[in-house]
Write a protein that holds these residues in place. Structure first.
Motif, PDB file in Angstrom:
ATOM      1  N   THR A  96       0.826  -1.205   0.000  1.00 36.74           N
ATOM      2  CA  THR A  96       0.000   0.000   0.000  1.00 36.74           C
ATOM      3  C   THR A  96       0.862   1.257   0.000  1.00 36.74           C
ATOM      4  O   THR A  96       0.479   2.272  -0.596  1.00 36.74           O
ATOM      5  N   ALA A  97       2.034   1.205   0.636  1.00 36.68           N
ATOM      6  CA  ALA A  97       2.948   2.350   0.588  1.00 36.68           C
ATOM      7  C   ALA A  97       3.472   2.550  -0.824  1.00 36.68           C
ATOM      8  O   ALA A  97       3.610   3.689  -1.299  1.00 36.68           O
ATOM      9  N   LEU A  98       3.764   1.454  -1.517  1.00 35.77           N
ATOM     10  CA  LEU A  98       4.201   1.554  -2.908  1.00 35.77           C
ATOM     11  C   LEU A  98       3.098   2.163  -3.770  1.00 35.77           C
ATOM     12  O   LEU A  98       3.348   3.035  -4.605  1.00 35.77           O
ATOM     13  N   ALA A  99       1.855   1.706  -3.564  1.00 37.02           N
ATOM     14  CA  ALA A  99       0.732   2.227  -4.353  1.00 37.02           C
ATOM     15  C   ALA A  99       0.474   3.693  -4.052  1.00 37.02           C
ATOM     16  O   ALA A  99      -0.027   4.435  -4.907  1.00 37.02           O
ATOM     17  N   ASP A 100       0.805   4.118  -2.850  1.00 34.50           N
ATOM     18  CA  ASP A 100       0.597   5.506  -2.460  1.00 34.50           C
ATOM     19  C   ASP A 100       1.647   6.433  -3.055  1.00 34.50           C
ATOM     20  O   ASP A 100       1.377   7.603  -3.323  1.00 34.50           O
ATOM     21  N   VAL A 225      -1.230  -1.431  -8.983  1.00 35.32           N
ATOM     22  CA  VAL A 225      -0.084  -1.716  -8.113  1.00 35.32           C
ATOM     23  C   VAL A 225      -0.433  -2.800  -7.100  1.00 35.32           C
ATOM     24  O   VAL A 225       0.314  -3.762  -6.899  1.00 35.32           O
ATOM     25  N   LEU A 226      -1.575  -2.662  -6.470  1.00 30.27           N
ATOM     26  CA  LEU A 226      -1.955  -3.578  -5.391  1.00 30.27           C
ATOM     27  C   LEU A 226      -2.251  -4.987  -5.884  1.00 30.27           C
ATOM     28  O   LEU A 226      -2.215  -5.944  -5.097  1.00 30.27           O
ATOM     29  N   LEU A 227      -2.545  -5.133  -7.169  1.00 35.40           N
ATOM     30  CA  LEU A 227      -2.901  -6.447  -7.719  1.00 35.40           C
ATOM     31  C   LEU A 227      -1.748  -7.119  -8.452  1.00 35.40           C
ATOM     32  O   LEU A 227      -1.928  -8.185  -9.036  1.00 35.40           O
ATOM     33  N   ILE A 228      -0.566  -6.515  -8.426  1.00 33.80           N
ATOM     34  CA  ILE A 228       0.566  -7.102  -9.148  1.00 33.80           C
ATOM     35  C   ILE A 228       0.826  -8.536  -8.710  1.00 33.80           C
ATOM     36  O   ILE A 228       1.065  -9.420  -9.530  1.00 33.80           O
ATOM     37  N   ASP A 229       0.780  -8.779  -7.417  1.00 33.26           N
ATOM     38  CA  ASP A 229       1.083 -10.128  -6.937  1.00 33.26           C
ATOM     39  C   ASP A 229       0.386 -10.363  -5.613  1.00 33.26           C
ATOM     40  O   ASP A 229       0.022  -9.405  -4.911  1.00 33.26           O
ATOM     41  N   HIS A 230       0.181 -11.639  -5.279  1.00 36.14           N
ATOM     42  CA  HIS A 230      -0.465 -11.976  -4.008  1.00 36.14           C
ATOM     43  C   HIS A 230      -0.087 -13.393  -3.604  1.00 36.14           C
ATOM     44  O   HIS A 230      -0.944 -14.275  -3.484  1.00 36.14           O
ATOM     45  N   ASP A 231       1.228 -13.600  -3.430  1.00 40.26           N
ATOM     46  CA  ASP A 231       1.764 -14.914  -3.096  1.00 40.26           C
ATOM     47  C   ASP A 231       1.435 -15.898  -4.221  1.00 40.26           C
ATOM     48  O   ASP A 231       1.291 -15.501  -5.372  1.00 40.26           O
TER      49      ASP A 231
END
Length: 412
Positions: A96-100, A225-231
């Motif tokens: 979330t910091a990256l997306a911000d 950004v938030l959907l790039i990856d999720h394990d």
């Protein structure tokens, strides 16, 4: 070993059992630190850190190969994404910091190379884009966005004679061109925004005819950004299996898109979109939630098995959506759904519900969230391909447990 022992690139490569260029790939992905040599020529590496990496990546002495290389894949080492409590981290940095702070292209390129370059832009090569558009145009009119994305990826692969070059810089190059081609190959829904060349601008014109506004574009870029990856989600595991077999990066992305096409993975936001539209039409979340429960279905957009409480991606997107004036009705419907469904058991909105609010309020089709998901996750699949190409080939070959009739059986 003294605390001062440093290794040259060649020594580190020999100790790790890899090529020198792979050592630098480890550095770019944050797995190994480096320091410029005193003479200014080349780099040096902390021997203790190299030995620790050897222990983490050590292989058994006897390794099967080919089609018989069967072994369990219950745990896959990865340095890309960590989900810890109610937080999601990319290479140790809060997503979330990256997306911000950063745009989608900047974050994706950083995830691939380890270098954050402000202002990064991706460009669609004209020849590859022409091939992808021609393939997409040949599909039947009723084809969905997922069909178009898969065909575009295959067409681009066919147009690239160097697609089997799996060197890290070549794979990164594929990522930088594949993502804009996937977006630009989709039919335009509204006015194209070529001024900034950002992925969010380009994708917006493929999803809606509504004029773009900065607040909505901010939500879309953050969602990417938030959907790039999720394990290791199902589609990511499929992508890594393809990379384990040394499929080229276009095929890796195609494998991910294929798994994403299932109703239990990529289509979740579309179900939430339709639910919110029904809530607004009927004026009651209670009636809609009751219908879902009566039919034995879960309520779309609620809960996530990896987060004990709130999905941090949804929290951020809902916060950003509050700045979008025309999102107020869909936001209200989403809040009412959460409140109604949580009457007896605490439930929280997940990222699919947030995507549904964005797509519904911006007059996008129900499958818009799936499109956003696919474009964003392409960056993650490329990151996983880069990681998997450094592993032993065909390691993701589990052994089957046969439960059929015991032979010999009579010929049918």
């Amino acid at each position: 070993m003294t605390t001062e022992e440093r290794l040259t690139t060649r020594q580190a490569a020999e100790r790790l059992g890899v090529k020198p260029e792979t050592v630098y790939a480890y550095v770019s992905r944050g797995l190994l630190g480096s320091r410029r040599a005193p003479d200014g020529r080349g780099s040096t590496f902390d021997a203790r850190e190299v030995d620790a990496l050897v222990r983490r990546t050590r292989r058994p002495a006897q390794q099967p190969s080919g089609d018989d290389a069967g072994n369990g894949i219950g745990v896959v080492r990865t340095g890309i994404t960590l989900i810890d409590g109610d937080r999601c981290y990319y290479r140790g940095v809060d997503a979330t910091a990256l997306a911000d702070r950063h745009r989608f292209e900047e974050t994706a390129d950083w995830l691939w190379t380890g270098v954050m370059t402000p202002g990064t832009r991706f460009t669609a090569p004209p020849e590859a884009l022409a091939a992808a558009r021609a393939a997409v145009a040949a599909l039947p009119g009723h084809s969905g966005t997922g069909d178009r994305l898969r065909v575009a990826a295959i067409a681009m692969a066919a147009a690239d004679p160097l697609r089997f070059d799996l060197a890290p810089e070549a794979v990164v190059g594929v990522g930088r061109t594949l993502i804009p081609v996937l977006i630009d190959a989709l039919p335009a829904a509204g006015q194209e925004h070529r001024g900034e060349g950002r992925a969010a601008w380009r994708l917006w014109s493929r999803l809606t005819a509504r004029p773009a506004d900065e607040a909505s574009l901010r939500v879309l870029d953050a969602a990417l950004v938030l959907l790039i990856d999720h394990d290791l989600a199902a589609s990511t595991l499929a992508a890594r299996v393809a990379a384990s077999a040394r499929a080229h990066p276009y095929a890796v992305v195609s494998a991910g898109l294929g798994a994403l096409d299932g109703p239990l993975h990529g289509a979740a936001s579309g179900l939430a979109h339709r639910m919110l539209a029904e809530v607004l039409e009927r004026g009651s979340a209670a009636a809609v939630v009751a219908d879902h429960l009566r039919a034995g279905r879960g309520v779309p957009g609620l809960g996530h098995r990896l987060y004990p409480r709130e999905d941090p991606r949804a929290v951020m997107l809902f916060r950003l959506l509050q700045a979008v004036p025309h999102a107020a009705p869909a936001l209200g419907a989403a809040r009412e759904v959460v409140a109604t469904a949580s009457r007896d058991t605490p439930l929280h909105a997940n990222v699919d519900l947030a995507l549904a609010v964005l797509s519904l309020s911006c007059r996008m089709p129900p499958d818009a969230g799936e499109t956003v998901f696919s474009v964003a996750r392409t960056a993650g699949w490329i990151a996983h391909a880069l990681e998997e190409y450094e592993e032993r080939p065909l390691r993701m070959r589990p052994s089957g447990h046969y439960v059929g009739p015991r032979p010999p059986r009579p010929l049918p």
